[in-house]
Every structure is written in structure tokens, then in C-alpha cells.
Design an enzyme around this catalytic site. Structure first.
Site, PDB file in Angstrom:
ATOM      1  N   HIS A  54       3.507  -2.377   3.221  1.00  0.00           N
ATOM      2  CA  HIS A  54       3.516  -1.043   2.628  1.00  0.00           C
ATOM      3  C   HIS A  54       4.770  -0.851   1.789  1.00  0.00           C
ATOM      4  CE1 HIS A  54       0.386  -0.518   5.610  1.00  0.00           C
ATOM      5  NE2 HIS A  54      -0.001   0.567   4.950  1.00  0.00           N
ATOM      6  N   ASP A  80       0.812  -1.222   0.000  1.00  0.00           N
ATOM      7  CA  ASP A  80       0.000   0.000   0.000  1.00  0.00           C
ATOM      8  C   ASP A  80       0.845   1.271   0.000  1.00  0.00           C
ATOM      9  OD1 ASP A  80      -2.100  -1.731   0.225  1.00  0.00           O
ATOM     10  OD2 ASP A  80      -2.957  -0.796   2.015  1.00  0.00           O
TER      11      ASP A  80
HETATM   12 NI    NI Z   1      -2.861   3.352   3.033  1.00  0.00          NI
END
Ligand code: NI
Length: 277
Positions: free
Chosen positions: A228, A83
């Protein structure tokens, strides 16, 4: 004998008194009075229905048809997802690992970062990864955003269109939270809610070992792992990047195959059949 009778009488008297006290308390209770006396004062923060933040588990329960968290069945497939990219620090590092290990992953990109880092965006596309929509500015989608949400999704679609790609049908709401009306709206836009079933919690700046501990014990067929590939200012994702090759090696040893989220959750066949001559 007399003593026993006295005790019994006292007990009965006590029970009657207790029942009386409970009845008075109930009749005076807010719930009872609200039912008797009409509408209570407005809730200062608005209705629960409009404001309650729905997390991954709630969304799955309420909208099972549009929420994607884990594939059913026992097929040994896993989806790696990243992400908040792109950036020019962690996203290239994640791409390096994926390239070396020959794994295709799913990146949930933020539109304004796509515009800021065109080279990295191009690299994600060229190296065959799937892209999902993670809004344009990463607002808190757990709160009602009204028109802004549609706007956020469309701006990211437009940013990606400049690269000749669309963000598939996968939308991952920031923080994994969404209001119920927003879930219905994005479904009407054709999106599915691409959530996850294993959270690395890497955004907390964890070490490699901590990231591995949050992932490895939860591995099972059909799981979607969340990591992430970029953070906010000052956020450190180096532990997550260091853990990635070990996660991949472990999964391969266990006989898993890596898939993108559109491979794991293909749209219903009839939707594709409609395009056939
Ligand atoms: Ni996010």
C-alpha cells in the site's frame, strides 16, 4: 454355541434398529422436507448468489479469463503494486524508493484521493508508473453495489482524465472482493481484475521484518506483490516503505526484472491489431 447365536441375533437386531433410527431422522431432516414441501422461507440476508463475497482465489476460479494474479511461465518477472494512494506521506516515500532504484510499478489509485493530491498524482505519472482503477471512494465491492460500482469506476476515470491519463484496463477491487454479477459488469466495461499473488499484509501496520517475511519466501516467476502507498486515518505503513528497497535488492540479486501489470498481462494481440491501418 448357544451364546454365539444369541450374540449374533442381538447384533442383527441392533443393526435393524439403527437403520430404522437413521431412516426416521432422514425423513424428518430439513433437506428432505424442503424437497417435499416446496419453497423454504426467504433468507433474511438475501440469496447466497447475490451476497457471497468472492475473494481472490474464488474470482480466479470462476473468471479465469479476466482475473490477473500471476503470469504463467518461468520468466523471472515481478510486478510491484501499491494500493490506496495517493497521499502526501507514504506515496511520496514509495516514489522516492522507486526512483532511486529505477523501478516502474503499478499504482491502484482512489479517485477522490487523486483529486485531493494532484501534485502526488502528477508525480506518479511523470515518473513513468502505471495507474490502475481502485474506485472513487473505496467502497466494499464485496457487497452488491448496483449502479454505484460503475459510477465509482467512471468517476475515477474522469479524475485521471484531468491529468491526461486513463487507468488502463486494470481494476483492482477494494479488499480484493467482488460479487459475481459485478465481475461480469466490470468485464463488460473492458476491465480486467488486477489481483495479486503475494500479499505483504502491510495494512496491518507491520514492521519491516514482518513485511519482508510475508514477501520474500513467496517470490516466484510472474508474481504480483501487493503493498500500500496510503492507508486509512492512523494507519502506519512505514514498515512497508522500509522493506521496499530490500525487496527490490533481493529480487535483483535473484535475477528478476520489474514490470508493470500491463507488461505482465498484455491484452490479446488481436485487440491491438484492430487499431493498425
Ligand atoms: Ni484498497
Amino acid at each position: 454355541m448357544e451364546n454365539t447365536q444369541t450374540t449374533a441375533r442381538r447384533t442383527i437386531a441392533f443393526v435393524i434398529l439403527a437403520l430404522a433410527v437413521i431412516s426416521v431422522a432422514y425423513l424428518a431432516s430439513p433437506g428432505f422436507r424442503a424437497g417435499r414441501q416446496g419453497t423454504p422461507p426467504d433468507l433474511a440476508g438475501g440469496l447466497e448468489r447475490d451476497n457471497r463475497m468472492l475473494g481472490e482465489a474464488d474470482l480466479e476460479r470462476l473468471f479465469p479469463d479476466i482475473v490477473l494474479r500471476a503470469a504463467k511461465g518461468n520468466e523471472k518477472i515481478i510486478a510491484l503494486t501499491f494500493d490506496d494512494g495517493p497521499d502526501d506521506v507514504y506515496t511520496p516515500a514509495v516514489l522516492d524508493v522507486l526512483k532511486e532504484k529505477q523501478v516502474r510499478a503499478t499504482f491502484f489509485l482512489i479517485g477522490n484521493r487523486v483529486e485531493q493530491y494532484p501534485e502526488v498524482t502528477r508525480r506518479i505519472i511523470e515518473e513513468g508508473h502505471l495507474i490502475g482503477n481502485h474506485t472513487f471512494t473505496h467502497p466494499n465491492t464485496g457487497k452488491p453495489l448496483g449502479e454505484q460500482l460503475r459510477n465509482e469506476l467512471e468517476r475515477t476515470e474522469k479524475a485521471l482524465a484531468a491529468f491526461g491519463v486513463s487507468p488502463s484496463y486494470l481494476f483492482r477491487p477494494p479488499y480484493g472482493a467482488l460479487t459475481a454479477p459485478a465481475a461480469v459488469e466490470v468485464a463488460n466495461m473492458g476491465y480486467r481484475l488486477a489481483l495479486w499473488s503475494i500479499d505483504s499484509l502491510d495494512w496491518r501496520g507491520l514492521s519491516k521484518e514482518e513485511v519482508l517475511n510475508n514477501v520474500i519466501p513467496h517470490i516466484a516467476p510472474g508474481r504480483v506483490i501487493l503493498q500500500h502507498s496510503a492507508g486509512g486515518p492512523g494507519e502506519d505503513l512505514s514498515g512497508s516503505v522500509q522493506a521496499l528497497p530490500e525487496i527490490i535488492d533481493y529480487l535483483r540479486q535473484q535475477g528478476y526484472t520489474f514490470v508493470t501489470m500491463d507488461q505482465m498481462f498484455p491484452l490479446p494481440v488481436q485487440a491491438e491489431a484492430a487499431n493498425c491501418p
